[in-house]
Each structure stands twice: as structure tokens, then as C-alpha cells.
Motif scaffolding. Structure first.
Motif, PDB file in Angstrom:
ATOM      1  N   THR A  55       0.882  -1.260   0.181  1.00  0.00           N
ATOM      2  CA  THR A  55       0.031  -0.006   0.028  1.00  0.00           C
ATOM      3  C   THR A  55       0.985   1.223  -0.104  1.00  0.00           C
ATOM      4  OG1 THR A  55      -1.792  -1.211   1.156  1.00  0.00           O
ATOM      5  CG2 THR A  55      -1.838   1.263   1.152  1.00  0.00           C
ATOM      6  N   GLY A  56       1.877   1.229   0.677  1.00  0.00           N
ATOM      7  CA  GLY A  56       2.861   2.579   0.673  1.00  0.00           C
ATOM      8  C   GLY A  56       3.532   2.618  -0.608  1.00  0.00           C
ATOM      9  N   TYR A  57       3.698   1.680  -1.345  1.00  0.00           N
ATOM     10  CA  TYR A  57       4.432   1.826  -2.481  1.00  0.00           C
ATOM     11  C   TYR A  57       3.204   2.382  -3.464  1.00  0.00           C
ATOM     12  CZ  TYR A  57       6.253   0.813  -7.079  1.00  0.00           C
ATOM     13  OH  TYR A  57       6.820   0.821  -8.483  1.00  0.00           O
ATOM     14  N   LYS A  58       2.100   1.973  -3.715  1.00  0.00           N
ATOM     15  CA  LYS A  58       1.238   2.213  -4.521  1.00  0.00           C
ATOM     16  C   LYS A  58       0.722   3.571  -4.101  1.00  0.00           C
ATOM     17  CE  LYS A  58      -0.976  -2.489  -4.125  1.00  0.00           C
ATOM     18  NZ  LYS A  58      -2.075  -2.822  -3.833  1.00  0.00           N
ATOM     19  N   THR A  59       0.827   4.058  -3.127  1.00  0.00           N
ATOM     20  CA  THR A  59       0.302   5.466  -2.830  1.00  0.00           C
ATOM     21  C   THR A  59       1.390   6.428  -2.605  1.00  0.00           C
ATOM     22  OG1 THR A  59       0.314   4.973  -0.524  1.00  0.00           O
ATOM     23  CG2 THR A  59      -1.787   4.606  -1.556  1.00  0.00           C
ATOM     24  N   THR A  60       2.579   6.135  -2.776  1.00  0.00           N
ATOM     25  CA  THR A  60       3.652   6.891  -2.899  1.00  0.00           C
ATOM     26  C   THR A  60       4.042   7.626  -4.236  1.00  0.00           C
ATOM     27  OG1 THR A  60       4.807   5.775  -0.993  1.00  0.00           O
ATOM     28  CG2 THR A  60       6.188   7.610  -2.162  1.00  0.00           C
ATOM     29  N   ILE A  61       4.262   8.874  -4.419  1.00  0.00           N
ATOM     30  CA  ILE A  61       4.605   9.397  -5.654  1.00  0.00           C
ATOM     31  C   ILE A  61       5.943   8.968  -6.156  1.00  0.00           C
ATOM     32  CG2 ILE A  61       4.986  11.805  -6.710  1.00  0.00           C
ATOM     33  CD1 ILE A  61       3.161  13.092  -5.172  1.00  0.00           C
ATOM     34  N   GLN A  62       5.999   8.323  -7.430  1.00  0.00           N
ATOM     35  CA  GLN A  62       7.310   7.989  -7.919  1.00  0.00           C
ATOM     36  C   GLN A  62       8.007   9.202  -8.500  1.00  0.00           C
ATOM     37  OE1 GLN A  62       7.808   4.763  -7.385  1.00  0.00           O
ATOM     38  NE2 GLN A  62       6.195   4.766  -6.066  1.00  0.00           N
ATOM     39  N   SER A  63       9.161   9.342  -8.210  1.00  0.00           N
ATOM     40  CA  SER A  63       9.996  10.370  -8.861  1.00  0.00           C
ATOM     41  C   SER A  63       9.899  10.408 -10.211  1.00  0.00           C
ATOM     42  CB  SER A  63      11.515  10.413  -8.206  1.00  0.00           C
ATOM     43  OG  SER A  63      12.022   9.310  -8.372  1.00  0.00           O
ATOM     44  N   ALA A  64      10.189   9.471 -11.189  1.00  0.00           N
ATOM     45  CA  ALA A  64      10.471   9.458 -12.337  1.00  0.00           C
ATOM     46  C   ALA A  64       9.185  10.182 -13.001  1.00  0.00           C
ATOM     47  CB  ALA A  64      10.689   8.094 -12.867  1.00  0.00           C
ATOM     48  N   PRO A 103       1.397   5.210  -8.544  1.00  0.00           N
ATOM     49  CA  PRO A 103       0.959   4.040  -9.297  1.00  0.00           C
ATOM     50  C   PRO A 103      -0.578   3.732  -9.334  1.00  0.00           C
ATOM     51  CG  PRO A 103       3.012   3.206  -8.380  1.00  0.00           C
ATOM     52  CD  PRO A 103       2.453   4.472  -7.851  1.00  0.00           C
ATOM     53  N   PHE A 104      -1.022   3.939  -8.042  1.00  0.00           N
ATOM     54  CA  PHE A 104      -2.675   3.638  -8.218  1.00  0.00           C
ATOM     55  C   PHE A 104      -3.271   4.723  -8.974  1.00  0.00           C
ATOM     56  CE2 PHE A 104      -6.568   4.216  -5.848  1.00  0.00           C
ATOM     57  CZ  PHE A 104      -6.861   2.969  -5.439  1.00  0.00           C
ATOM     58  N   LYS A 105      -2.731   6.008  -8.840  1.00  0.00           N
ATOM     59  CA  LYS A 105      -3.694   6.931  -9.794  1.00  0.00           C
ATOM     60  C   LYS A 105      -3.547   6.702 -11.289  1.00  0.00           C
ATOM     61  CE  LYS A 105      -4.321  11.817 -10.525  1.00  0.00           C
ATOM     62  NZ  LYS A 105      -3.957  13.096 -10.347  1.00  0.00           N
ATOM     63  N   LEU A 106      -2.443   6.170 -11.851  1.00  0.00           N
ATOM     64  CA  LEU A 106      -2.273   5.964 -12.938  1.00  0.00           C
ATOM     65  C   LEU A 106      -3.266   4.540 -13.396  1.00  0.00           C
ATOM     66  CD1 LEU A 106       1.588   6.486 -13.553  1.00  0.00           C
ATOM     67  CD2 LEU A 106      -0.334   7.861 -14.501  1.00  0.00           C
ATOM     68  N   VAL A 107      -3.327   3.699 -12.521  1.00  0.00           N
ATOM     69  CA  VAL A 107      -4.203   2.533 -12.743  1.00  0.00           C
ATOM     70  C   VAL A 107      -5.872   2.912 -12.624  1.00  0.00           C
ATOM     71  CG1 VAL A 107      -4.903   0.293 -12.021  1.00  0.00           C
ATOM     72  CG2 VAL A 107      -2.401   1.099 -12.379  1.00  0.00           C
ATOM     73  N   TYR A 108      -6.105   3.451 -11.653  1.00  0.00           N
ATOM     74  CA  TYR A 108      -7.481   3.787 -11.358  1.00  0.00           C
ATOM     75  C   TYR A 108      -8.175   5.226 -11.494  1.00  0.00           C
ATOM     76  CZ  TYR A 108      -7.029  -0.424  -9.181  1.00  0.00           C
ATOM     77  OH  TYR A 108      -6.594  -2.072  -8.882  1.00  0.00           O
ATOM     78  N   ALA A 137     -15.146  13.023 -14.497  1.00  0.00           N
ATOM     79  CA  ALA A 137     -14.101  13.971 -15.179  1.00  0.00           C
ATOM     80  C   ALA A 137     -12.592  13.408 -14.985  1.00  0.00           C
ATOM     81  CB  ALA A 137     -14.016  15.323 -14.421  1.00  0.00           C
ATOM     82  N   ASP A 138     -12.315  12.867 -13.904  1.00  0.00           N
ATOM     83  CA  ASP A 138     -10.895  12.289 -13.814  1.00  0.00           C
ATOM     84  C   ASP A 138     -10.771  11.146 -14.690  1.00  0.00           C
ATOM     85  OD1 ASP A 138      -9.997  13.907 -11.855  1.00  0.00           O
ATOM     86  OD2 ASP A 138     -10.537  12.628 -10.112  1.00  0.00           O
ATOM     87  N   LEU A 139     -11.985  10.215 -14.752  1.00  0.00           N
ATOM     88  CA  LEU A 139     -11.606   8.991 -15.719  1.00  0.00           C
ATOM     89  C   LEU A 139     -11.765   9.504 -17.446  1.00  0.00           C
ATOM     90  CD1 LEU A 139     -14.410   6.484 -14.216  1.00  0.00           C
ATOM     91  CD2 LEU A 139     -11.914   6.466 -14.231  1.00  0.00           C
ATOM     92  N   ASP A 140     -12.073  10.700 -17.708  1.00  0.00           N
ATOM     93  CA  ASP A 140     -11.987  11.029 -19.053  1.00  0.00           C
ATOM     94  C   ASP A 140     -10.602  11.531 -19.268  1.00  0.00           C
ATOM     95  OD1 ASP A 140     -14.699  10.713 -19.651  1.00  0.00           O
ATOM     96  OD2 ASP A 140     -15.372  12.750 -19.029  1.00  0.00           O
ATOM     97  N   LEU A 141      -9.988  11.932 -18.123  1.00  0.00           N
ATOM     98  CA  LEU A 141      -8.462  12.414 -18.275  1.00  0.00           C
ATOM     99  C   LEU A 141      -7.260  11.688 -17.971  1.00  0.00           C
ATOM    100  CD1 LEU A 141      -9.224  15.939 -16.531  1.00  0.00           C
ATOM    101  CD2 LEU A 141      -8.958  15.708 -18.997  1.00  0.00           C
ATOM    102  N   ILE A 142      -7.655  10.370 -17.761  1.00  0.00           N
ATOM    103  CA  ILE A 142      -6.948   9.407 -17.391  1.00  0.00           C
ATOM    104  C   ILE A 142      -5.658   9.030 -18.332  1.00  0.00           C
ATOM    105  CG2 ILE A 142      -8.194   7.336 -17.695  1.00  0.00           C
ATOM    106  CD1 ILE A 142      -5.782   7.716 -14.865  1.00  0.00           C
ATOM    107  N   ASP A 143      -6.214   8.934 -19.479  1.00  0.00           N
ATOM    108  CA  ASP A 143      -5.544   8.726 -20.833  1.00  0.00           C
ATOM    109  C   ASP A 143      -4.447   9.733 -20.994  1.00  0.00           C
ATOM    110  OD1 ASP A 143      -6.751   6.601 -21.339  1.00  0.00           O
ATOM    111  OD2 ASP A 143      -8.204   7.160 -22.663  1.00  0.00           O
ATOM    112  N   GLU A 144      -4.819  11.065 -20.805  1.00  0.00           N
ATOM    113  CA  GLU A 144      -3.823  12.231 -20.973  1.00  0.00           C
ATOM    114  C   GLU A 144      -3.002  12.115 -19.860  1.00  0.00           C
ATOM    115  OE1 GLU A 144      -7.024  12.616 -21.278  1.00  0.00           O
ATOM    116  OE2 GLU A 144      -7.256  13.120 -23.349  1.00  0.00           O
ATOM    117  N   GLU A 145      -3.180  11.758 -18.355  1.00  0.00           N
ATOM    118  CA  GLU A 145      -2.211  11.690 -17.256  1.00  0.00           C
ATOM    119  C   GLU A 145      -1.332  10.585 -17.768  1.00  0.00           C
ATOM    120  OE1 GLU A 145      -4.151  11.364 -13.719  1.00  0.00           O
ATOM    121  OE2 GLU A 145      -5.461  13.260 -14.122  1.00  0.00           O
ATOM    122  N   ARG A 146      -1.547   9.600 -18.182  1.00  0.00           N
ATOM    123  CA  ARG A 146      -0.775   8.304 -18.509  1.00  0.00           C
ATOM    124  C   ARG A 146       0.239   8.840 -19.623  1.00  0.00           C
ATOM    125  NH1 ARG A 146      -5.471   3.795 -18.543  1.00  0.00           N
ATOM    126  NH2 ARG A 146      -5.591   3.534 -16.225  1.00  0.00           N
TER     127      ARG A 146
END
Length: 131
Positions: free
Chosen positions: A15-24, A29-34, A65-74
Motif C-alpha cells: 500500500t505504501g508503494y502504490k500510494t507514494t509518488i514516484q520520482s520519475a 501508480p494507483f492513480k495511473l491505474v484507477y 471527469a478524472d476518468l475522462d482525463l486518465i489517458d492524458e495523465e498516463r
């Protein structure tokens, strides 16, 4: 001898890994998936500003709105990751001294694992050639 497998990470570490902002990539990772930020277990048990400001009708609209923008965020995350990779590669290449070898020069060559005599085990030489 049996094969040893690594033990799985505890749920708190995952859970800590999934919810921590990755520097690169600058995202979790959770936000990019869901497509939304994760609510960590600590926030569930205690009152937080997020929980107090929760409104179901606004949440549904924001979620769509977030689900519409997820492709751009990825795509942005991929671009950030590639930019970081190029930056690191450029920084590494500054320190590399290019060398050229002519035919007939003696060089040290790393011994391949298949060429090592098995009777020597871990004491076998890692390098071959003149020392």
C-alpha cells in the motif's frame, strides 16, 4: 536443494508503494491505474479533511471527469519517464571515457559462467588473461 522464492511483501508495504509518488513520473501508480488518489488505511480510521469534505454528488462528477482525463495523465507520465531516462543517460555518459581497441591488443575479458570449471566452485577466477 529446493528453490527459494522471495517472501511476498506485507500489505502495508504494498500500500505504501502504490500510494507514494514516484520520482520519475510524478504520480502514484494507483492513480495511473484507477484514475484517483488512494485513501490509505490510516485515513479510514481517523477523521481527515478529505473525509469531512466528502460530498457524494460532487464526487461522482469529479470521478467521471478524472476518468475522462486518465489517458492524458498516463501519456504525460510516460513522457516524464522518458525525459528522466534521457537525463540520467546524459549524466552517465558524461562520466564515461570512450576507449578504442586495436586488433592484437591484450585486454582483460570477463570469464563466462559456462567456462568456469565447476570443481573450483566459488573460488574460480572471475577474470582470465594476464594480471
Amino acid at each position: 536443494m529446493g528453490t527459494r522464492y522471495p517472501r511476498p511483501l506485507p500489505e502495508s508495504a504494498r500500500t505504501g508503494y502504490k500510494t507514494t509518488i514516484q520520482s520519475a513520473i510524478g504520480e502514484t501508480p494507483f492513480k495511473l491505474v484507477y484514475g484517483a488518489e488512494a485513501l490509505i488505511p490510516v485515513e479510514v480510521g481517523t477523521t481527515s479533511l478529505r473525509a469531512e469534505l466528502y460530498d457524494a454528488s460532487k464526487n461522482n462528477n469529479k470521478r467521471l471527469a478524472d476518468l475522462d482525463l486518465i489517458d492524458e495523465e498516463r501519456e504525460i507520465a510516460i513522457i516524464k519517464q522518458l525525459a528522466m531516462k534521457q537525463f540520467i543517460q546524459k549524466r552517465h555518459n558524461k562520466k564515461v571515457n570512450p576507449r578504442t581497441f586495436e586488433e592484437g591488443e591484450l585486454v582483460l575479458r570477463k570469464t563466462e559462467e559456462a567456462r568456469k570449471p565447476q570443481i573450483h566452485g566459488k573460488l574460480a577466477a572471475n577474470w582470465e588473461g594476464p594480471f
